[in-house]
Design a protein around this motif. Structure first.
Motif, PDB file in Angstrom:
ATOM      1  N   MET A  29       0.842  -1.197   0.000  1.00 59.12           N
ATOM      2  CA  MET A  29       0.000   0.000   0.000  1.00 59.12           C
ATOM      3  C   MET A  29       0.882   1.254   0.000  1.00 59.12           C
ATOM      4  SD  MET A  29      -2.997   1.102   2.705  1.00 59.12           S
ATOM      5  CE  MET A  29      -4.242  -0.038   2.105  1.00 59.12           C
ATOM      6  N   ASN A  30       1.946   1.208   0.773  1.00 57.24           N
ATOM      7  CA  ASN A  30       2.871   2.345   0.808  1.00 57.24           C
ATOM      8  C   ASN A  30       3.625   2.513  -0.506  1.00 57.24           C
ATOM      9  OD1 ASN A  30       2.242   3.388   3.319  1.00 57.24           O
ATOM     10  ND2 ASN A  30       3.686   2.065   4.384  1.00 57.24           N
ATOM     11  N   VAL A  31       3.924   1.414  -1.188  1.00 56.12           N
ATOM     12  CA  VAL A  31       4.555   1.499  -2.505  1.00 56.12           C
ATOM     13  C   VAL A  31       3.626   2.238  -3.465  1.00 56.12           C
ATOM     14  CG1 VAL A  31       5.259   0.138  -4.530  1.00 56.12           C
ATOM     15  CG2 VAL A  31       6.061  -0.505  -2.256  1.00 56.12           C
ATOM     16  N   CYS A  32       2.360   1.862  -3.475  1.00 52.29           N
ATOM     17  CA  CYS A  32       1.379   2.523  -4.349  1.00 52.29           C
ATOM     18  C   CYS A  32       1.304   4.015  -4.032  1.00 52.29           C
ATOM     19  CB  CYS A  32      -0.004   1.901  -4.174  1.00 52.29           C
ATOM     20  SG  CYS A  32      -0.110   0.186  -4.690  1.00 52.29           S
ATOM     21  N   ARG A  33       1.263   4.316  -2.768  1.00 51.24           N
ATOM     22  CA  ARG A  33       1.177   5.708  -2.332  1.00 51.24           C
ATOM     23  C   ARG A  33       2.410   6.497  -2.769  1.00 51.24           C
ATOM     24  NH1 ARG A  33       2.542   8.775   2.304  1.00 51.24           N
ATOM     25  NH2 ARG A  33       0.884  10.176   2.965  1.00 51.24           N
ATOM     26  N   SER A  34       3.565   5.893  -2.632  1.00 52.60           N
ATOM     27  CA  SER A  34       4.816   6.553  -2.984  1.00 52.60           C
ATOM     28  C   SER A  34       4.911   6.811  -4.493  1.00 52.60           C
ATOM     29  CB  SER A  34       5.991   5.698  -2.518  1.00 52.60           C
ATOM     30  OG  SER A  34       7.213   6.269  -2.916  1.00 52.60           O
ATOM     31  N   ILE A  35       4.553   5.807  -5.281  1.00 55.49           N
ATOM     32  CA  ILE A  35       4.580   5.977  -6.734  1.00 55.49           C
ATOM     33  C   ILE A  35       3.639   7.105  -7.140  1.00 55.49           C
ATOM     34  CG2 ILE A  35       3.973   4.920  -8.952  1.00 55.49           C
ATOM     35  CD1 ILE A  35       4.906   2.219  -7.733  1.00 55.49           C
ATOM     36  N   ALA A  36       2.431   7.095  -6.598  1.00 54.23           N
ATOM     37  CA  ALA A  36       1.450   8.128  -6.928  1.00 54.23           C
ATOM     38  C   ALA A  36       1.955   9.510  -6.520  1.00 54.23           C
ATOM     39  CB  ALA A  36       0.115   7.825  -6.255  1.00 54.23           C
ATOM     40  N   ALA A  37       2.528   9.623  -5.335  1.00 54.45           N
ATOM     41  CA  ALA A  37       3.018  10.922  -4.861  1.00 54.45           C
ATOM     42  C   ALA A  37       4.149  11.440  -5.743  1.00 54.45           C
ATOM     43  CB  ALA A  37       3.488  10.803  -3.411  1.00 54.45           C
ATOM     44  N   ASP A  38       5.065  10.559  -6.125  1.00 54.95           N
ATOM     45  CA  ASP A  38       6.178  10.964  -6.990  1.00 54.95           C
ATOM     46  C   ASP A  38       5.684  11.450  -8.349  1.00 54.95           C
ATOM     47  OD1 ASP A  38       7.957  10.298  -4.982  1.00 54.95           O
ATOM     48  OD2 ASP A  38       8.600   8.409  -5.911  1.00 54.95           O
ATOM     49  N   LEU A  39       4.772  10.703  -8.931  1.00 54.93           N
ATOM     50  CA  LEU A  39       4.236  11.094 -10.240  1.00 54.93           C
ATOM     51  C   LEU A  39       3.428  12.385 -10.156  1.00 54.93           C
ATOM     52  CD1 LEU A  39       3.254   7.579 -11.580  1.00 54.93           C
ATOM     53  CD2 LEU A  39       5.092   9.042 -12.432  1.00 54.93           C
ATOM     54  N   ASN A  40       2.612  12.493  -9.144  1.00 56.90           N
ATOM     55  CA  ASN A  40       1.801  13.701  -8.976  1.00 56.90           C
ATOM     56  C   ASN A  40       2.675  14.929  -8.744  1.00 56.90           C
ATOM     57  OD1 ASN A  40      -0.556  12.251  -9.359  1.00 56.90           O
ATOM     58  ND2 ASN A  40      -0.948  12.000  -7.183  1.00 56.90           N
ATOM     59  N   ALA A  41       3.784  14.756  -8.035  1.00 56.97           N
ATOM     60  CA  ALA A  41       4.709  15.867  -7.797  1.00 56.97           C
ATOM     61  C   ALA A  41       5.322  16.361  -9.108  1.00 56.97           C
ATOM     62  CB  ALA A  41       5.804  15.445  -6.819  1.00 56.97           C
ATOM     63  N   LYS A  42       5.420  15.471 -10.079  1.00 55.97           N
ATOM     64  CA  LYS A  42       5.945  15.830 -11.399  1.00 55.97           C
ATOM     65  C   LYS A  42       4.840  16.330 -12.336  1.00 55.97           C
ATOM     66  CE  LYS A  42       9.452  12.198 -11.170  1.00 55.97           C
ATOM     67  NZ  LYS A  42       9.862  10.899 -11.720  1.00 55.97           N
ATOM     68  N   GLY A  43       3.616  16.415 -11.811  1.00 56.40           N
ATOM     69  CA  GLY A  43       2.489  16.862 -12.615  1.00 56.40           C
ATOM     70  C   GLY A  43       1.920  15.783 -13.523  1.00 56.40           C
ATOM     71  N   GLN A  44       2.242  14.529 -13.235  1.00 53.54           N
ATOM     72  CA  GLN A  44       1.770  13.414 -14.058  1.00 53.54           C
ATOM     73  C   GLN A  44       0.600  12.702 -13.387  1.00 53.54           C
ATOM     74  OE1 GLN A  44       5.226  10.963 -14.608  1.00 53.54           O
ATOM     75  NE2 GLN A  44       6.298  12.483 -15.834  1.00 53.54           N
ATOM     76  N   ASP A  45      -0.242  12.135 -14.207  1.00 57.49           N
ATOM     77  CA  ASP A  45      -1.388  11.364 -13.711  1.00 57.49           C
ATOM     78  C   ASP A  45      -0.913   9.954 -13.370  1.00 57.49           C
ATOM     79  OD1 ASP A  45      -3.791  10.126 -13.171  1.00 57.49           O
ATOM     80  OD2 ASP A  45      -4.568  10.285 -15.214  1.00 57.49           O
ATOM     81  N   HIS A  46      -0.964   9.609 -12.102  1.00 56.70           N
ATOM     82  CA  HIS A  46      -0.470   8.301 -11.689  1.00 56.70           C
ATOM     83  C   HIS A  46      -1.353   7.158 -12.165  1.00 56.70           C
ATOM     84  CE1 HIS A  46      -3.284   9.336  -8.438  1.00 56.70           C
ATOM     85  NE2 HIS A  46      -3.446   8.033  -8.307  1.00 56.70           N
ATOM     86  N   THR A  47      -2.625   7.413 -12.428  1.00 52.16           N
ATOM     87  CA  THR A  47      -3.547   6.329 -12.770  1.00 52.16           C
ATOM     88  C   THR A  47      -3.268   5.711 -14.137  1.00 52.16           C
ATOM     89  OG1 THR A  47      -5.214   7.832 -13.673  1.00 52.16           O
ATOM     90  CG2 THR A  47      -5.374   7.270 -11.318  1.00 52.16           C
ATOM     91  N   VAL A  48      -2.504   6.392 -14.984  1.00 49.93           N
ATOM     92  CA  VAL A  48      -2.175   5.834 -16.302  1.00 49.93           C
ATOM     93  C   VAL A  48      -0.774   5.224 -16.330  1.00 49.93           C
ATOM     94  CG1 VAL A  48      -3.742   7.382 -17.527  1.00 49.93           C
ATOM     95  CG2 VAL A  48      -1.360   8.057 -17.203  1.00 49.93           C
ATOM     96  N   ASP A  49      -0.068   5.284 -15.222  1.00 47.27           N
ATOM     97  CA  ASP A  49       1.294   4.749 -15.140  1.00 47.27           C
ATOM     98  C   ASP A  49       1.242   3.233 -14.962  1.00 47.27           C
ATOM     99  OD1 ASP A  49       4.298   5.428 -14.630  1.00 47.27           O
ATOM    100  OD2 ASP A  49       3.703   4.025 -13.028  1.00 47.27           O
ATOM    101  N   ARG A  50       1.972   2.508 -15.798  1.00 53.14           N
ATOM    102  CA  ARG A  50       1.923   1.046 -15.740  1.00 53.14           C
ATOM    103  C   ARG A  50       2.558   0.482 -14.470  1.00 53.14           C
ATOM    104  NH1 ARG A  50       6.696  -1.509 -18.276  1.00 53.14           N
ATOM    105  NH2 ARG A  50       8.103   0.182 -18.850  1.00 53.14           N
ATOM    106  N   PHE A  51       3.543   1.162 -13.914  1.00 55.78           N
ATOM    107  CA  PHE A  51       4.151   0.685 -12.669  1.00 55.78           C
ATOM    108  C   PHE A  51       3.178   0.847 -11.498  1.00 55.78           C
ATOM    109  CE2 PHE A  51       7.929   1.794 -15.225  1.00 55.78           C
ATOM    110  CZ  PHE A  51       8.474   0.518 -15.320  1.00 55.78           C
ATOM    111  N   TRP A  52       2.467   1.969 -11.486  1.00 58.61           N
ATOM    112  CA  TRP A  52       1.461   2.181 -10.445  1.00 58.61           C
ATOM    113  C   TRP A  52       0.344   1.147 -10.587  1.00 58.61           C
ATOM    114  CZ3 TRP A  52      -3.761   3.470 -10.480  1.00 58.61           C
ATOM    115  CH2 TRP A  52      -4.308   3.769  -9.230  1.00 58.61           C
ATOM    116  N   GLN A  53      -0.092   0.894 -11.807  1.00 51.26           N
ATOM    117  CA  GLN A  53      -1.148  -0.090 -12.041  1.00 51.26           C
ATOM    118  C   GLN A  53      -0.725  -1.484 -11.576  1.00 51.26           C
ATOM    119  OE1 GLN A  53      -1.812   0.428 -16.237  1.00 51.26           O
ATOM    120  NE2 GLN A  53      -3.132   2.223 -15.949  1.00 51.26           N
ATOM    121  N   ALA A  54       0.520  -1.850 -11.869  1.00 50.80           N
ATOM    122  CA  ALA A  54       1.033  -3.151 -11.422  1.00 50.80           C
ATOM    123  C   ALA A  54       1.121  -3.209  -9.894  1.00 50.80           C
ATOM    124  CB  ALA A  54       2.398  -3.427 -12.043  1.00 50.80           C
ATOM    125  N   ALA A  55       1.534  -2.104  -9.287  1.00 53.88           N
ATOM    126  CA  ALA A  55       1.626  -2.051  -7.827  1.00 53.88           C
ATOM    127  C   ALA A  55       0.245  -2.183  -7.194  1.00 53.88           C
ATOM    128  CB  ALA A  55       2.296  -0.748  -7.382  1.00 53.88           C
TER     129      ALA A  55
END
Length: 84
Positions: A29-55
């Motif tokens: 759960m923390n991995v998912c949260r971390s990936i989403a936070a990193d992507l969002n900080a870069k202005g990217q949508d985490h929901t379309v990221d394949r690594f986030w989806q796999a996590a």
């Protein structure tokens, strides 16, 4: 009395398995949260990221394992917060 009674061994093994599954689900759960936070900080949508989806898929699989042991998303979330 010699050795550990079978019923006690089973209880201890069940508790250890529950703790292991809870920890793995919380960490994921923390991995998912971390990936989403990193992507969002870069202005990217985490929901379309394949690594986030796999996590998230792995997180859901672990949540399923945890639910068999009587744990729910709230239990996992509390443990995830404790580990952050």
């Amino acid at each position: 009395m010699t050795g550990t009674p079978a019923w006690l061994k089973t209880q201890l093994e069940d508790r250890a398995r529950t703790a292991t599954v809870l920890g793995a689900a919380a960490d994921q759960m923390n991995v998912c949260r971390s990936i989403a936070a990193d992507l969002n900080a870069k202005g990217q949508d985490h929901t379309v990221d394949r690594f986030w989806q796999a996590a998230v898929a792995e997180s859901h699989r672990l949540q399923g394992e945890a639910s068999v042991l009587g744990l729910d998303i709230h239990d996992i979330g509390k443990e995830a917060a404790r580990r952050r």
